[in-house]
Structure formats: structure tokens, C-alpha cells
Design an enzyme around this catalytic site. Structure first.
Site, PDB file in Angstrom:
ATOM      1  N   LYS A  33      -3.339  -7.740 -10.158  1.00 47.92           N
ATOM      2  CA  LYS A  33      -4.467  -8.156  -9.383  1.00 47.92           C
ATOM      3  C   LYS A  33      -5.505  -6.819  -9.312  1.00 47.92           C
ATOM      4  CE  LYS A  33      -5.946  -6.999  -4.751  1.00 47.92           C
ATOM      5  NZ  LYS A  33      -6.404  -7.292  -3.488  1.00 47.92           N
ATOM      6  N   LYS A  44     -10.028  -2.141  -6.235  1.00 49.51           N
ATOM      7  CA  LYS A  44     -10.584  -0.828  -6.205  1.00 49.51           C
ATOM      8  C   LYS A  44      -9.626   0.437  -6.204  1.00 49.51           C
ATOM      9  CE  LYS A  44     -13.572  -2.584  -2.498  1.00 49.51           C
ATOM     10  NZ  LYS A  44     -12.878  -3.071  -1.642  1.00 49.51           N
ATOM     11  N   LYS A  73       0.968  -1.188  -0.098  1.00 51.81           N
ATOM     12  CA  LYS A  73       0.018  -0.216  -0.008  1.00 51.81           C
ATOM     13  C   LYS A  73       0.877   1.363  -0.037  1.00 51.81           C
ATOM     14  CE  LYS A  73      -4.185  -2.075   1.861  1.00 51.81           C
ATOM     15  NZ  LYS A  73      -4.875  -2.413   3.046  1.00 51.81           N
TER      16      LYS A  73
END
Ligand code: ADP
Ligand code: TRP
Length: 324
Positions: free
Chosen positions: A189, A192, A110
Site C-alpha cells: 500500500k 506516507k 502501525k
């Protein structure tokens, strides 16, 4: 069996969410005690726009209900409607080793994607462990990317139990190994937050445009096409049974297949698959009061379970000073 899983309302729900988690949850509710929730506290680690978060939470509730999550059969709620989970997070934080969190792949991924490296993001797995332990969940269906988070939750449960005595159920992950991570439009992958998602409930034109823009390799038409790691094959296969998959594989391996034709077929199967749910989705989207009441009712049911575990944990760590 008590089965629990959650999903972040940090964007519109997509095919990866559906096959990795949502569909399996809906299927499980027939014969199990199902706990399903929208983790808006978790979404705060990456969403900093309040009206966006409100909207996505509502939309995600509509998606789940339209896809068949039955609020009478199951417990379906919004995480922050049961704020007790944040208190448990604190109790768990004190038996969570720094090293456990420092090894988190998800945290590293992230921050590499420019999500701010906040304390909240770092302790994301502790809040997730609290989510699971607060409800005594035995089994947690998630996609492969959540495997390490589940291991962390188990570690925390074991450590808490050994420090303070048996308090929590140690949860088991439920990951379908043969379900490969669903690839997105760019072959990475589907997520969102990566801008590569095929959302479940988008309009026909946008869906077609997205599918036609899927990345393909440059194998010439007259050569056999690869199956392994080919996002077109992987996405199409999600909608097929074993026989259908074998036939599709055969088509890929036979020279002459055109990716453009396959994309048109993929658009068709996706559109058709979600057709039966679209009407109910539109009805729910127009009935805010019903959806909100449903979520609030779910939170009430969830809280009844949460308070029992939380009281036990408060007692076991010694917060109840009024007792001897
Ligand atoms: P996203 O990456 O889109 O934000 P989440 O992290 O909120 O998705 O994941 C919600 C659930 O959906 C999790 O159980 C996760 O494992 C599953 N999931 C998300 N993306 C995929 C994917 N591409 N393939 C399979 N499962 C996925
Ligand atoms: N971390 C999960 C995800 O991104 C979402 C989540 C939060 C969750 N709490 C949970 C999943 C509890 C299962 C159980 O997908």
C-alpha cells in the site's frame, strides 16, 4: 449533502491520497456542502518533530488548494485550529468500549511498523469519530484502509445517541470499491510512512527516478504479463478511462511488452496529469500569508458548526450544571 474527510499532514501527499480521497473531495464540492481538513492532532501520533509537522501542514494546504479545493465554496481548515474537537473526544471516549479499539487493524499495523504504541495512537479512532460527529457529516469519502475507522465512528455515534438521546448524525462511509488500494513503489500500500510513495508534486527528475525504480515481477519479455496485482498496471490504470484500461490490459497480455517501456509511459502520464496544477502550487508556496489567512478563515467557518454540536453534547451529558 454534508460530506467530510480529513488527511494527516504527516508527510508529502501522494497518488494514493489523491485517488483515494483528494480528487473525490474536489469533485464533490460542486454539488455538496464539503468539509475538508488537515488532521494535525492525528499526525501527532506519529510525528515528533515540530518543524516537520509545521512544514507538512503548510505543504498539504498548498497541495489541496492547488488541486482545486475552493475555500469559498467549501470549508477547508486545519484540525487543531478548532480545538473543540478534543473536548468532544473526551465525551465520546466514555461511550467507547475498550474492545472496539482493541480490534483496530490500523493500531496493530502501525505498531508493527514501529510507531510508538501510545495512548494517543490507541485512541486515534475516538478523535476521528469526534472529527466526524462534531460537524454533522453525513458522508465520509475515504480509501478502503479507513473502513474500520468509519465503523467505529458509527458505533460511537449510535452508542452516544442511545445513552444520551439523539445528538449526532450517524455517518455513512463512502468507499469506492473498484478503486483498489493504490500500490507503492514496492507493491505494498502506498503510504506516507512506508517510504514507498510517489508524491504528487515532486520535481521531474525525482519522479522519473521513482517510477523507474518500481518493483516488477520477473516474467520474461516474451511472455504475457500479469494484470491482477501488478503495481505497474494498477498505477497506470488510475489515469485511464474504461477504454484505455481495456487497451492497456490487452498490451500486458500480449507477449513482448517491456516493463521499462511501461515505466517511461507511466512517468509521462503522471507528469502530464499534474502539469496544470503545478503553477498554482508554486504561487501558493510563495504566498504564506494568503494560505494561512485562507486556513484561518476556514477554521472560523468550521467552528461555527462545531460549537452547535458541542453545546448540544455538553448539555445532553449534563455538563451544564447551571441548568436544572
Ligand atoms: P498515509 O497512509 O499515506 O499516511 P492517510 O492514512 O493519511 O495516508 O490517508 C489519507 C487518505 O488517503 C485516506 O482517505 C486514505 O484512505 C487514502 N489513502 C491513503 N493511502 C492510500 C492508498 N495507497 N490507496 C488509496 N487510498 C489511500
Ligand atoms: N484517519 C484518517 C486517515 O488516516 C484521517 C482522518 C482523521 C479522517 N479524521 C478523519 C478521515 C475524519 C475522515 C474523516 O486517513
Amino acid at each position: 449533502m454534508r460530506i467530510l474527510s480529513g488527511i494527516q499532514p504527516s508527510g508529502s501527499l501522494h497518488l494514493g491520497n489523491y485517488f483515494g480521497m483528494m480528487k473525490r473531495m474536489v469533485d464533490y464540492q460542486e454539488n455538496n456542502e464539503l468539509f475538508c481538513f488537515l488532521v494535525n492532532y492525528h499526525a501527532l501520533t506519529s510525528v515528533f518533530d515540530a518543524s516537520f509537522l509545521r512544514r507538512q501542514t503548510y505543504e498539504a494546504a498548498c497541495d489541496f488548494l492547488a488541486l482545486g479545493l475552493d475555500p469559498d465554496k467549501s470549508v477547508f481548515w486545519v484540525q487543531a485550529d478548532v480545538p473543540e474537537v478534543t473536548e468532544l473526544t473526551w465525551l465520546l471516549a466514555n461511550v467507547t468500549g475498550m474492545g472496539l479499539l482493541e480490534r483496530s487493524h490500523s493500531f496493530k499495523d502501525k505498531i508493527a511498523k514501529d510507531i510508538p504504541a501510545s495512548h494517543g495512537l490507541f485512541s486515534y479512532p475516538v478523535l476521528m469519530a469526534a472529527d466526524i460527529l462534531l460537524y454533522g457529516a453525513e458522508k465520509v469519502p475515504v480509501g478502503k484502509d479507513q473502513k474500520q475507522h468509519l465503523e467505529i465512528a458509527r458505533d460511537i455515534a449510535l452508542r452516544f445517541n442511545s445513552t444520551y438521546g439523539e445528538t449526532f448524525v450517524v455517518p455513512e462511509p463512502d468507499i469506492e470499491d473498484d478503486l483498489a488500494t493504490v500500490p507503492g513503489l514496492d507493491g505494498q500500500k502506498m503510504s506516507k510512512s512506508y517510504g514507498n510513495a510517489i508524491e504528487i508534486f515532486i520535481d521531474e527528475k525525482t519522479l522519473k527516478k521513482k517510477v523507474m525504480s518500481m518493483k516488477t515481477d520477473s516474467t520474461p519479455v516474451e511472455e504475457p504479463k500479469p494484470v491482477q496485482g501488478n503495481p505497474l498496471y494498477d498505477i497506470y490504470a488510475l489515469f485511464l478511462d474504461d477504454k484505455g484500461k481495456a487497451a492497456l490490459k490487452e498490451r500486458f497480455l500480449t507477449p513482448g511488452l517491456r516493463y521499462g517501456d511501461i515505466k517511461k509511459e507511466i512517468f509521462g502520464v503522471i507528469w502530464e496529469y499534474f502539469e496544470p496544477f503545478r503553477k498554482e502550487r508554486a504561487r501558493l508556496a510563495a504566498d504564506r500569508q494568503f494560505v494561512v489567512d485562507t486556513m484561518k478563515m476556514g477554521a472560523g467557518k468550521a467552528r461555527a458548526v462545531a460549537t452547535v454540536y458541542l453545546e448540544k453534547a455538553r448539555h445532553n451529558v449534563g455538563l451544564d450544571y447551571w441548568n436544572k
